[in-house]
Motif scaffolding. Structure first.
Motif, PDB file in Angstrom:
ATOM      1  N   THR A  40       1.262  -0.875 -15.792  1.00 45.99           N
ATOM      2  CA  THR A  40       1.809  -1.799 -14.789  1.00 45.99           C
ATOM      3  C   THR A  40       0.829  -2.914 -14.453  1.00 45.99           C
ATOM      4  OG1 THR A  40       0.970  -0.422 -12.958  1.00 45.99           O
ATOM      5  CG2 THR A  40       3.234   0.010 -13.745  1.00 45.99           C
ATOM      6  N   HIS A  41      -0.449  -2.606 -14.574  1.00 45.50           N
ATOM      7  CA  HIS A  41      -1.515  -3.604 -14.397  1.00 45.50           C
ATOM      8  C   HIS A  41      -2.780  -2.993 -14.982  1.00 45.50           C
ATOM      9  CE1 HIS A  41      -1.982  -0.973 -10.956  1.00 45.50           C
ATOM     10  NE2 HIS A  41      -3.096  -1.560 -10.572  1.00 45.50           N
ATOM     11  N   LEU A  42      -3.880  -3.754 -14.971  1.00 45.54           N
ATOM     12  CA  LEU A  42      -5.037  -3.314 -15.750  1.00 45.54           C
ATOM     13  C   LEU A  42      -6.209  -2.833 -14.894  1.00 45.54           C
ATOM     14  CD1 LEU A  42      -4.908  -5.883 -18.703  1.00 45.54           C
ATOM     15  CD2 LEU A  42      -3.843  -3.612 -18.494  1.00 45.54           C
ATOM     16  N   GLY A  91      -8.590   0.159 -13.327  1.00 43.69           N
ATOM     17  CA  GLY A  91      -9.162   1.322 -13.995  1.00 43.69           C
ATOM     18  C   GLY A  91      -8.391   2.621 -13.860  1.00 43.69           C
ATOM     19  N   ASP A  92      -7.666   2.809 -12.749  1.00 45.12           N
ATOM     20  CA  ASP A  92      -6.946   4.067 -12.542  1.00 45.12           C
ATOM     21  C   ASP A  92      -5.520   4.013 -13.106  1.00 45.12           C
ATOM     22  OD1 ASP A  92      -6.525   2.195 -10.422  1.00 45.12           O
ATOM     23  OD2 ASP A  92      -5.487   3.751  -9.286  1.00 45.12           O
ATOM     24  N   HIS A  93      -5.250   3.000 -13.936  1.00 46.30           N
ATOM     25  CA  HIS A  93      -3.925   2.894 -14.577  1.00 46.30           C
ATOM     26  C   HIS A  93      -4.023   2.765 -16.093  1.00 46.30           C
ATOM     27  CE1 HIS A  93      -1.677   2.453 -10.754  1.00 46.30           C
ATOM     28  NE2 HIS A  93      -2.906   2.166 -10.352  1.00 46.30           N
ATOM     29  N   ILE A  94      -5.241   2.819 -16.607  1.00 43.77           N
ATOM     30  CA  ILE A  94      -5.452   2.571 -18.045  1.00 43.77           C
ATOM     31  C   ILE A  94      -6.312   3.638 -18.715  1.00 43.77           C
ATOM     32  CG2 ILE A  94      -5.159   0.063 -17.862  1.00 43.77           C
ATOM     33  CD1 ILE A  94      -8.181  -0.257 -17.704  1.00 43.77           C
ATOM     34  N   GLY A 140       4.113   1.356  -9.911  1.00 46.39           N
ATOM     35  CA  GLY A 140       2.728   0.945 -10.109  1.00 46.39           C
ATOM     36  C   GLY A 140       2.081   0.764  -8.744  1.00 46.39           C
ATOM     37  N   ASP A 141       1.287  -0.285  -8.583  1.00 49.14           N
ATOM     38  CA  ASP A 141       0.554  -0.483  -7.327  1.00 49.14           C
ATOM     39  C   ASP A 141       1.130  -1.601  -6.466  1.00 49.14           C
ATOM     40  OD1 ASP A 141      -1.057   1.581  -7.985  1.00 49.14           O
ATOM     41  OD2 ASP A 141      -2.934   0.442  -8.035  1.00 49.14           O
ATOM     42  N   LEU A 142       2.447  -1.820  -6.550  1.00 51.20           N
ATOM     43  CA  LEU A 142       3.015  -2.786  -5.605  1.00 51.20           C
ATOM     44  C   LEU A 142       2.992  -2.187  -4.205  1.00 51.20           C
ATOM     45  CD1 LEU A 142       6.265  -2.411  -4.536  1.00 51.20           C
ATOM     46  CD2 LEU A 142       6.616  -2.577  -6.976  1.00 51.20           C
ATOM     47  N   ILE A 143       2.755  -0.881  -4.141  1.00 55.21           N
ATOM     48  CA  ILE A 143       2.555  -0.180  -2.867  1.00 55.21           C
ATOM     49  C   ILE A 143       1.627   1.000  -3.136  1.00 55.21           C
ATOM     50  CG2 ILE A 143       4.613   1.276  -3.195  1.00 55.21           C
ATOM     51  CD1 ILE A 143       4.956   0.957  -0.059  1.00 55.21           C
ATOM     52  N   HIS A 144       0.812   1.360  -2.116  1.00 54.45           N
ATOM     53  CA  HIS A 144      -0.105   2.484  -2.288  1.00 54.45           C
ATOM     54  C   HIS A 144       0.193   3.659  -1.363  1.00 54.45           C
ATOM     55  CE1 HIS A 144      -2.389  -0.669  -4.310  1.00 54.45           C
ATOM     56  NE2 HIS A 144      -3.065   0.288  -4.910  1.00 54.45           N
ATOM     57  N   SER A 145       0.624   3.345  -0.127  1.00 51.22           N
ATOM     58  CA  SER A 145       0.731   4.401   0.886  1.00 51.22           C
ATOM     59  C   SER A 145       2.041   4.228   1.658  1.00 51.22           C
ATOM     60  CB  SER A 145      -0.467   4.304   1.835  1.00 51.22           C
ATOM     61  OG  SER A 145      -0.451   5.377   2.755  1.00 51.22           O
ATOM     62  N   MET A 188       3.145   5.617  -7.547  1.00 53.87           N
ATOM     63  CA  MET A 188       1.944   6.080  -8.236  1.00 53.87           C
ATOM     64  C   MET A 188       0.999   6.812  -7.285  1.00 53.87           C
ATOM     65  SD  MET A 188       1.935   5.563 -11.365  1.00 53.87           S
ATOM     66  CE  MET A 188       3.192   4.855 -12.406  1.00 53.87           C
ATOM     67  N   HIS A 189       0.864   6.284  -6.074  1.00 49.92           N
ATOM     68  CA  HIS A 189      -0.234   6.763  -5.221  1.00 49.92           C
ATOM     69  C   HIS A 189       0.202   7.470  -3.944  1.00 49.92           C
ATOM     70  CE1 HIS A 189      -3.316   5.118  -7.750  1.00 49.92           C
ATOM     71  NE2 HIS A 189      -2.940   3.875  -7.592  1.00 49.92           N
ATOM     72  N   PHE A 190       1.509   7.523  -3.631  1.00 49.17           N
ATOM     73  CA  PHE A 190       1.918   8.275  -2.445  1.00 49.17           C
ATOM     74  C   PHE A 190       1.508   9.735  -2.642  1.00 49.17           C
ATOM     75  CE2 PHE A 190       5.771   5.942  -0.344  1.00 49.17           C
ATOM     76  CZ  PHE A 190       5.131   4.731  -0.471  1.00 49.17           C
TER      77      PHE A 190
END
Ligand SMILES: [Zn+2]
Length: 288
Positions: free
Chosen positions: A114-116, A118-121, A219-224, A265-267
């Motif tokens: 989804t993007h580059l 470090g925690d997605h590649i 992806g990381d369009l949202i984290h929490s 991804m991160h919830f």
């Protein structure tokens, strides 16, 4: 805790690598107010450490045609000097979760990042005889061309480590396994990318399902979860904060009160649910 979800003719597996109190809450969400702290949902905050709790995971989507890995998480043997829990780690969590989903690395047909960051590649590559080689021997790897050009270009933010890119992206490109695409690319009638810029310049979400979005991967369009309730809450390293807020609002508006399974991804676990309205914002009604 469910880690497998079936919608129409696709099956989704969560591939969890880590879940822990990652970073001081307000370092991570710098504009969070005291009143908003009170609204944090259970599990999203570790009161003992004062840290925000994040899950670090990938998803595998099985369609009738392909096995698709959405994001490649942290990886093993990678260089993260500022993240002791990630740096040069060698645990079997991620591979065990892949196996629990009935999959081996050679079963993956496509990897989509989804993007580059470090925690997605990370699992894009593995260390073999001192060299980084693609982990998934048969896979094509899809990256956004614009995203790739940004992170390999002259405007990378100061202090940003190039280790993840050097270890987990460039070796894939050098091996001839990368496809640089636009962030609205459609793979086939089951899988499409959705431009969701802001966290990074050409971040994309991944939509799955024939004839409509049966599932979407954020992806990381949202984290929490608190950022769904308050889409204006920015994350510390969003490259364009205004755009990130706009993207978040538009995304949740699009999927609110639909049947689309929203896979974050991160919830904190269970991470997956349906988007509902909450006040002037949104929440996930988790699938249990
Ligand atoms: Zn992330």
């Amino acid at each position: 805790m469910p880690t497998t979800f079936a919608v129409q003719d696709i099956t989704i597996h969560r591939i969890v690598e880590q879940e822990y109190g990652f970073m001081a809450l307000r370092e991570f969400l710098p504009t969070l107010s005291d009143a908003q702290v009170e609204e944090l949902e259970e599990g999203a905050y570790d009161a003992k450490s004062g840290n925000i709790v994040l899950c670090f995971q990938s998803y595998v989507v099985k369609t009738p045609h392909h096995n698709i890995l959405v994001d490649a998480c942290i990886g093993n043997n990678k260089t993260f000097p500022r993240r002791p829990a990630w740096n040069a780690k060698t645990d079997g969590n991620w591979m065990a979760a892949l196996k629990a989903g009935g999959l081996a690395p050679e079963d993956i047909d496509f990897v989509m990042c989804t993007h580059l960051h470090g925690d997605h590649i990370g699992w894009n590559t593995k260390l073999e005889n001192g060299r980084w080689v693609p982990t998934f021997p048969k896979a094509r790897y899809l990256f956004s061309q614009k995203e790739y050009e940004y992170w390999t270009g002259p405007n990378v933010p100061a202090g940003f480590s190039m280790d993840p890119l050097n270890e987990s992206v460039l070796p894939v490109v050098e091996a001839g396994r990368a496809e640089l695409v636009t962030s609205d690319h459609a793979l086939n009638d089951h899988i499409r990318l959705l431009p969701t810029p802001g966290h990074t310049p050409d971040h994309f979400a991944v939509c799955a399902g024939k004839g409509g979005d049966q599932a979407v991967f954020t992806g990381d369009l949202i984290h929490s979860p608190i950022q769904a309730r308050y889409p204006e809450l920015v994350m510390r390293v969003d490259t364009d904060r205004d755009q990130a807020v706009q993207t978040r609002r538009r995304f949740f508006e699009r999927y609110c009160d639909t049947d689309t399974l929203c896979c974050t991804m991160h919830f904190p676990s269970p991470s997956v649910g349906h988007v509902k309205r909450w006040g002037e914002g949104f929440r996930l009604e988790y699938v249990s």
